[in-house]
Write an enzyme that holds these catalytic residues in place. Structure first.
Site, PDB file in Angstrom:
ATOM      1  N   ARG A  24       5.681  -2.566 -10.300  1.00  0.00           N
ATOM      2  CA  ARG A  24       5.785  -1.140 -10.648  1.00  0.00           C
ATOM      3  C   ARG A  24       5.518  -0.886 -12.131  1.00  0.00           C
ATOM      4  O   ARG A  24       6.105   0.019 -12.724  1.00  0.00           O
ATOM      5  CB  ARG A  24       7.171  -0.577 -10.281  1.00  0.00           C
ATOM      6  CG  ARG A  24       7.466  -0.542  -8.808  1.00  0.00           C
ATOM      7  CD  ARG A  24       6.964   0.751  -8.177  1.00  0.00           C
ATOM      8  NE  ARG A  24       7.039   0.664  -6.729  1.00  0.00           N
ATOM      9  CZ  ARG A  24       8.015   1.201  -5.996  1.00  0.00           C
ATOM     10  NH1 ARG A  24       8.960   1.884  -6.570  1.00  0.00           N
ATOM     11  NH2 ARG A  24       8.004   1.064  -4.700  1.00  0.00           N
ATOM     12  N   ARG A  28       7.318   5.608 -13.427  1.00  0.00           N
ATOM     13  CA  ARG A  28       7.958   6.755 -14.103  1.00  0.00           C
ATOM     14  C   ARG A  28       8.657   6.437 -15.413  1.00  0.00           C
ATOM     15  O   ARG A  28       9.003   7.339 -16.163  1.00  0.00           O
ATOM     16  CB  ARG A  28       8.951   7.412 -13.137  1.00  0.00           C
ATOM     17  CG  ARG A  28       8.275   8.331 -12.151  1.00  0.00           C
ATOM     18  CD  ARG A  28       9.255   8.855 -11.125  1.00  0.00           C
ATOM     19  NE  ARG A  28       9.705   7.761 -10.274  1.00  0.00           N
ATOM     20  CZ  ARG A  28      10.615   7.879  -9.312  1.00  0.00           C
ATOM     21  NH1 ARG A  28      11.190   9.029  -9.096  1.00  0.00           N
ATOM     22  NH2 ARG A  28      10.952   6.836  -8.577  1.00  0.00           N
ATOM     23  N   ARG A  37       0.744  11.956 -13.664  1.00  0.00           N
ATOM     24  CA  ARG A  37       1.220  12.376 -12.352  1.00  0.00           C
ATOM     25  C   ARG A  37       1.352  13.886 -12.270  1.00  0.00           C
ATOM     26  O   ARG A  37       1.010  14.506 -11.259  1.00  0.00           O
ATOM     27  CB  ARG A  37       2.569  11.719 -12.065  1.00  0.00           C
ATOM     28  CG  ARG A  37       2.808  11.640 -10.578  1.00  0.00           C
ATOM     29  CD  ARG A  37       4.211  11.260 -10.242  1.00  0.00           C
ATOM     30  NE  ARG A  37       4.787  12.364  -9.500  1.00  0.00           N
ATOM     31  CZ  ARG A  37       5.829  12.264  -8.720  1.00  0.00           C
ATOM     32  NH1 ARG A  37       6.432  11.126  -8.605  1.00  0.00           N
ATOM     33  NH2 ARG A  37       6.287  13.298  -8.084  1.00  0.00           N
ATOM     34  N   ASP A  74       0.175   2.724  -2.520  1.00  0.00           N
ATOM     35  CA  ASP A  74       1.495   2.497  -1.934  1.00  0.00           C
ATOM     36  C   ASP A  74       1.348   1.828  -0.579  1.00  0.00           C
ATOM     37  O   ASP A  74       0.339   2.023   0.111  1.00  0.00           O
ATOM     38  CB  ASP A  74       2.264   3.818  -1.782  1.00  0.00           C
ATOM     39  CG  ASP A  74       3.744   3.552  -1.552  1.00  0.00           C
ATOM     40  OD1 ASP A  74       4.455   3.280  -2.533  1.00  0.00           O
ATOM     41  OD2 ASP A  74       4.182   3.557  -0.381  1.00  0.00           O
ATOM     42  N   TYR A 151       9.362   1.510   8.106  1.00  0.00           N
ATOM     43  CA  TYR A 151       9.172   2.910   7.702  1.00  0.00           C
ATOM     44  C   TYR A 151       8.551   3.731   8.835  1.00  0.00           C
ATOM     45  O   TYR A 151       8.880   4.906   9.024  1.00  0.00           O
ATOM     46  CB  TYR A 151       8.290   2.991   6.446  1.00  0.00           C
ATOM     47  CG  TYR A 151       8.987   2.466   5.207  1.00  0.00           C
ATOM     48  CD1 TYR A 151       9.821   3.284   4.452  1.00  0.00           C
ATOM     49  CD2 TYR A 151       8.839   1.141   4.796  1.00  0.00           C
ATOM     50  CE1 TYR A 151      10.475   2.796   3.329  1.00  0.00           C
ATOM     51  CE2 TYR A 151       9.482   0.644   3.682  1.00  0.00           C
ATOM     52  CZ  TYR A 151      10.300   1.476   2.950  1.00  0.00           C
ATOM     53  OH  TYR A 151      10.961   1.000   1.845  1.00  0.00           O
TER      54      TYR A 151
HETATM   55  O1  1CP Z   1       3.555  -2.000  -8.754  1.00  0.00           O
HETATM   56  C1  1CP Z   1       2.744  -1.123  -9.091  1.00  0.00           C
HETATM   57  O2  1CP Z   1       2.688  -0.635 -10.232  1.00  0.00           O
HETATM   58  C2  1CP Z   1       1.676  -0.720  -8.068  1.00  0.00           C
HETATM   59  C3  1CP Z   1       1.942   0.386  -7.213  1.00  0.00           C
HETATM   60  C4  1CP Z   1       2.991   0.314  -6.128  1.00  0.00           C
HETATM   61  C5  1CP Z   1       3.342  -0.730  -5.244  1.00  0.00           C
HETATM   62  C6  1CP Z   1       2.853  -2.166  -5.251  1.00  0.00           C
HETATM   63  C7  1CP Z   1       3.761   1.436  -5.749  1.00  0.00           C
HETATM   64  C8  1CP Z   1       3.716   2.741  -6.423  1.00  0.00           C
HETATM   65  N1  1CP Z   1       4.479   1.119  -4.621  1.00  0.00           N
HETATM   66  C9  1CP Z   1       4.262  -0.207  -4.302  1.00  0.00           C
HETATM   67  C10 1CP Z   1       4.797  -0.962  -3.166  1.00  0.00           C
HETATM   68  C11 1CP Z   1       5.884  -0.376  -2.336  1.00  0.00           C
HETATM   69  N2  1CP Z   1       6.066   0.921  -1.923  1.00  0.00           N
HETATM   70  C12 1CP Z   1       6.887  -1.157  -1.715  1.00  0.00           C
HETATM   71  C13 1CP Z   1       6.975  -2.670  -1.797  1.00  0.00           C
HETATM   72  C14 1CP Z   1       7.585  -3.137  -3.061  1.00  0.00           C
HETATM   73  C15 1CP Z   1       9.050  -2.786  -3.278  1.00  0.00           C
HETATM   74  O3  1CP Z   1       9.894  -3.317  -2.525  1.00  0.00           O
HETATM   75  O4  1CP Z   1       9.313  -1.995  -4.181  1.00  0.00           O
HETATM   76  C16 1CP Z   1       7.706  -0.292  -0.966  1.00  0.00           C
HETATM   77  C17 1CP Z   1       8.926  -0.670  -0.127  1.00  0.00           C
HETATM   78  C18 1CP Z   1       7.191   1.024  -1.099  1.00  0.00           C
HETATM   79  C19 1CP Z   1       7.679   2.263  -0.437  1.00  0.00           C
HETATM   80  C20 1CP Z   1       8.014   3.307  -1.426  1.00  0.00           C
HETATM   81  N3  1CP Z   1       7.070   4.001  -2.129  1.00  0.00           N
HETATM   82  C21 1CP Z   1       9.289   3.690  -1.899  1.00  0.00           C
HETATM   83  C22 1CP Z   1      10.632   3.115  -1.425  1.00  0.00           C
HETATM   84  C23 1CP Z   1      11.196   3.976  -0.371  1.00  0.00           C
HETATM   85  C24 1CP Z   1      12.539   3.576   0.194  1.00  0.00           C
HETATM   86  O5  1CP Z   1      13.456   4.401   0.095  1.00  0.00           O
HETATM   87  O6  1CP Z   1      12.690   2.482   0.793  1.00  0.00           O
HETATM   88  C25 1CP Z   1       9.096   4.680  -2.872  1.00  0.00           C
HETATM   89  C26 1CP Z   1      10.138   5.450  -3.639  1.00  0.00           C
HETATM   90  C27 1CP Z   1       7.678   4.848  -3.015  1.00  0.00           C
HETATM   91  C28 1CP Z   1       6.954   5.749  -3.981  1.00  0.00           C
HETATM   92  C29 1CP Z   1       6.267   5.045  -5.096  1.00  0.00           C
HETATM   93  N4  1CP Z   1       5.319   4.051  -4.942  1.00  0.00           N
HETATM   94  C30 1CP Z   1       4.813   3.687  -6.168  1.00  0.00           C
HETATM   95  C31 1CP Z   1       5.500   4.476  -7.165  1.00  0.00           C
HETATM   96  C32 1CP Z   1       5.234   4.419  -8.656  1.00  0.00           C
HETATM   97  C33 1CP Z   1       6.401   5.300  -6.478  1.00  0.00           C
HETATM   98  C34 1CP Z   1       7.296   6.356  -7.113  1.00  0.00           C
HETATM   99  C35 1CP Z   1       6.594   7.653  -6.949  1.00  0.00           C
HETATM  100  C36 1CP Z   1       6.710   8.586  -8.087  1.00  0.00           C
HETATM  101  O7  1CP Z   1       7.641   9.369  -8.026  1.00  0.00           O
HETATM  102  O8  1CP Z   1       5.850   8.597  -8.998  1.00  0.00           O
END
Ligand code: 1CP
Length: 347
Positions: A24, A28, A37, A74, A151
């Protein structure tokens, strides 16, 4: 032989100073991410805009000089590309339409049609592979089938993945039919990312830790192995990083013995001395600083970085966090982490 530091570590080389990147890293906690964003509108528009997704991927490379960039996208784009509705509720997280019955499963689109939705992602990969500095490795990724399925079944993130476990037990054929479709789609998705320029692939199984040993073998290890087999058949031996987060030691050992895995990412709960002794002769290890150090900083951060590096110094190691950096992290602490890693010399 590879020139980039990350690729050297993935080939099994023990380096003087471990290469470093962060899960990540585009997120943010960075003011420039929040600004882009806001311009893009919302999170999904950012993911599907090659221009803005390229920009946010590059931001942490410019600011910190990480050794790898990870594609900004994502894991939930695959369910959307398969035909589910996907949206994000501000402050809460993702929401999806759900798969509960055979009828829901039949409504999913043809696997090959995922490329229509996902083609902007391939365009982002292609732009990144041209824009990145020569010494930075481009990592593509996808969620592992089990984590993506949790999911698609629950329609949201869940603390215990209860709905997915229930479907697995009460309607195994629908559950397994869904897993098969995710395997098919994910293999095609990763192959396109590699064709567009991804040099390394990471497969995130964030919820692997909730599976019993038998189910872990059936629904985390085997589907991941099948995806890797297909990717390698089509693209040759691209390095693969697996992250079976929360898996126990036997689970990690089974991943280390799997065909085609170059590296295992460790969560912060994993004992690095055990991992060095039992896994590092087979695979490169990545990790595993607790992301809370990125909020709190100070000498505790420096000591924790050094402990991890000491413990993994005798084999291939890529420094990273044990999970994604959180929005309340301080970018100065990220810099302190990198400076601490780069001040080291194993020899
Ligand atoms: O790592 C990076 O910088 C690359 C981008 C990336 C990756 C590899 C994002 C951006 N998401 C992911 C993978 C991801 N997404 C995973 C696997 C890794 C982990 O365990 O964290 C998972 C489970 C998700 C699902 C997801 N997407 C969630 C979790 C939901 C939950 O409640 O279980 C969330 C909050 C997101 C949104 C997201 N994805 C990425 C970002 C930067 C964000 C936040 C969005 C924002 O508000 O800008």
């Amino acid at each position: 032989m590879a020139q980039k530091k990350i690729l050297k570590a993935l080939e099994g080389q023990t380096l003087d100073v471990p290469p470093v990147w962060m899960m990540r890293q585009a997120g943010r906690y960075l003011p420039e991410y929040r600004a882009t964003r806001a311009k893009a509108g919302d999170f999904l528009s950012l993911c599907y805009s090659p221009e803005w997704a390229t920009e946010v991927t590059l931001q942490p490379i410019r600011r910190f000089g990480f050794d790898a960039a990870i594609l900004f996208a994502d894991i939930l784009l695959i369910p959307q590309a398969l035909g589910l509705d996907l949206w994000f509720v501000q402050g809460e997280g993702p929401r999806l339409s759900t798969i509960e019955t055979n009828k829901d499963l039949q409504k999913l689109g043809k696997i090959e049609s995922i490329h229509t939705t996902l083609s902007p992602v391939y365009e982002t990969v292609s732009r990144l592979s041209k824009a990145l500095p020569d010494d930075v490795t481009l990592i593509g990724f996808a969620g592992a089938p089990w984590t993506v399925a949790t999911y698609m079944i629950a329609g949201r993130g869940t603390p215990d993945q209860g709905p997915a476990h229930n479907l697995m037990q009460t309607n195994t054929s629908v559950f397994e039919g869904l897993m098969e479709r995710i395997v098919d789609a994910t293999a095609l998705y990763l192959i396109e990312q590699i064709k567009a320029g991804a040099e390394v692939i990471k497969i995130f199984d964030s919820w692997a830790g909730s599976l019993s040993p038998d189910d872990f073998n059936k629904y985390s290890k085997q589907p991941t192995e099948e995806i890797i087999r297909r990717v390698h058949k089509e693209c040759g031996s691209v390095p693969i990083i697996c992250f079976p987060k929360g898996a126990n030691q036997a689970g990690y050992e089974s991943f280390a013995n799997m065909n085609g895995v170059s590296c295992l990412a460790l969560g912060q709960d994993m004992d690095t001395d055990w991992a060095a002794k039992n896994l590092q002769s087979k695979v490169c290890l990545q990790g595993n600083l607790d992301p809370s150090h990125m909020v709190n900083g100070g000498t505790a951060l420096v000591d924790a970085v050094n402990n991890i590096c000491d413990s993994l110094a005798n084999g291939p190691h890529i420094f990273n966090l044990g999970h994604g950096i959180t929005p309340d992290a301080d970018p100065n602490n990220v810099q302190l982490m990198i400076d601490t890693v780069r001040a080291r010399s194993n020899r």
